[in-house]
Write an enzyme that holds these catalytic residues in place. Sequence first.
Site, mmCIF file in Angstrom:
data_model
loop_
_atom_site.group_PDB
_atom_site.id
_atom_site.type_symbol
_atom_site.label_atom_id
_atom_site.label_comp_id
_atom_site.label_asym_id
_atom_site.label_seq_id
_atom_site.Cartn_x
_atom_site.Cartn_y
_atom_site.Cartn_z
ATOM 1 C CB SER A 36 -2.716 3.479 0.057
ATOM 2 O OG SER A 36 -2.138 2.618 -0.916
ATOM 3 C CG ASN A 39 -1.941 -0.853 1.114
ATOM 4 O OD1 ASN A 39 -3.055 -0.937 0.523
ATOM 5 N ND2 ASN A 39 -1.870 -2.245 1.826
ATOM 6 C CD GLU A 40 4.547 1.476 -2.952
ATOM 7 O OE1 GLU A 40 4.997 2.090 -1.866
ATOM 8 O OE2 GLU A 40 5.281 0.775 -3.727
ATOM 9 N N PRO A 41 2.199 5.362 -0.674
ATOM 10 C CG PRO A 41 4.170 6.530 -0.269
ATOM 11 C CD PRO A 41 3.701 5.248 -1.021
#
Length: 637
Positions: A164, A160-162
């Site tokens: 998300s 879950n990348e920045p």
Amino acid sequence: MVHQSPERRFEKLNTEIFSDSQKASLAVANRIKDLILAKQKANEKFVLGLATGSTPTKVYEELVRMHKEENLSFQNVVTFNLDEYFPMQPDSLQSYVRFMNEYLFDHIDIDRNNVHIPDGTLAMEDVSKFCQDYEEKIKGFGGLDMQILGIGRTGHIGFNEPGSMANSRTRLITLDQITRTDAASDFFGEEFVPRRAITMGVGTIMAAKEIIMMAWGEGKARIIKETVEGSISDSVPATYLQNHDNAKVILDDAAAADLTRISTPWLVGICEWNDILRRKAVVWLCSKLQKPVLKLTDEEYNENGMSDLIAEQGPAYEINIKIFNELQHTITGWPGGKPNADDSHRPERKAPHPKRVLIFSPHPDDDVISMGGTLIRLVDQGHEVHVAYQTSGNIAVFDDDVVRFVDYSIDFNKQFGLDENGKVETLYQNIRDFIINKSPGEVDSPEIQKIKGLIRRSEAKSGIRYCGIPDERGHFMDMPFYETGTVRKKPLGEEDIQITIDLIKKIKPHQIYAAGDLSDPHGTHRVCLSAIMQAVERLKNEDWMKDCWVWLYRGAWQEWDVNQIEMAVPMSPEQLLKKRRAIFKHQSQKDRPLFPGNDIREFWQRAEQRNRETAQKYDQLGLAEYEAIEGFVRWHF
């Protein structure tokens, strides 16, 4: 928000700190064991969310040990893994299916029907349906009883990348550039890292009844502070955990280093002031106010949470002089000790002179990258300097270099008529064929591994020759734990420790230098330091060992803080240039290292910047101004 004791009032997550990752991992494994047994007693399934990467490996090793030695059964355990690269074949070196099998599933009695990992082999049109089904399977088992997590440098949990969202669910995502850079080591080059992954969503993770997030090492300290003490933000997805009723963060000392109660404890309560904490606080105050030590005032101490220090040990004038002298006494141009001088305020003893010095270098270039200036100074001042290269460093050589060197060998042998049977040409063709057909991350053939090792060895020899060290004082240990041909190494073994013991006994050094920067992406520095420490502990009762001091250097991946440094070795512009030229002898690492970690600059650039910044910090504290400084911390065994 959790309700914490006063010293933890900045922390918005329940956080527990252990002295090292081994003890922390044991605590996590014991918690998992307790939940498994409780569910077994109730005749229920235990649904466990699993993570991959280097962080949870010791937890898995402990669970395997519990299964084999304590008969802990996993028959009632159902697992769901967080994520998987996409596309990804399950037997690929980088596959999380393979990872989980190697570290856990192949060694326990879990029912394989109860193992769930995102499928990296799906056709694109089938991914969405798979993700929906994954969510339904988790719900069908009553949800996750526990989810264990690591944390990425960007603050991502799972993939879950920045950006998300808090309510995101299992889905296909595009990997952040920083995440791909960090994964480059595993894939032998960033260009081979998949651009996508399937991951549980933040909402999926947050639905777990209990969450444990783990982090080890100095490299995670900054993002841990942001996660634990910062505001909730989609730019740091791990901060969403602050909204969970039963989330805990488990850290080792290094990962906790930036938390307020650790880095600046005087800001959260009354301190027990010792020499180390006092120096740390004064250096911090100087940095904050941009003032030299001798200009700090009572008011500035009082206004910045250090009133009790003034009350106990003040006034400021007395404290300032004391700290100034401590810092001044760390600086020496004689790292091996200055003969015929008063050494009562010097970091090293004057006798004996010359000394036998043993410098351990985890990779074949760490010696000159991290302490090249000090190494050259030791040689110039007449000490008997030995350098021990602990590993071959053979995975960090580009395939093109192998072809180039073998091609040279062919021409060399033809020129001098040394290969009438054409063995080198045959080897060359075999190597070319292997490399052309080689898949990303595939383990090199034994011949290629040997050639890559020889390339690094020849560069190391060139480097120490340039520094004035004879060839016979370069020792190539080739520690067995490293020689896997892959980024993932074997655990440190007895043979590794014995090789280290034998070398120390052979040289009987008065000084040992070892790498203390433990944030290299492969973990090799950490393993190498452990081998040295275990060897020294076993030898410490030898008479000659009682006269040996151990100094830890940094530089390749991080630097000591000024408040930590016990020996600061200054360099002039000319000496810094000579250090750079010694680093340049490692040509296979020049221009672009194969494994740059999270810093894309060349190693000489990193080292020079850190050395200059250390000198600038000493200057800003009001001490002598130097071009650059290498810092060392003494390990008292």
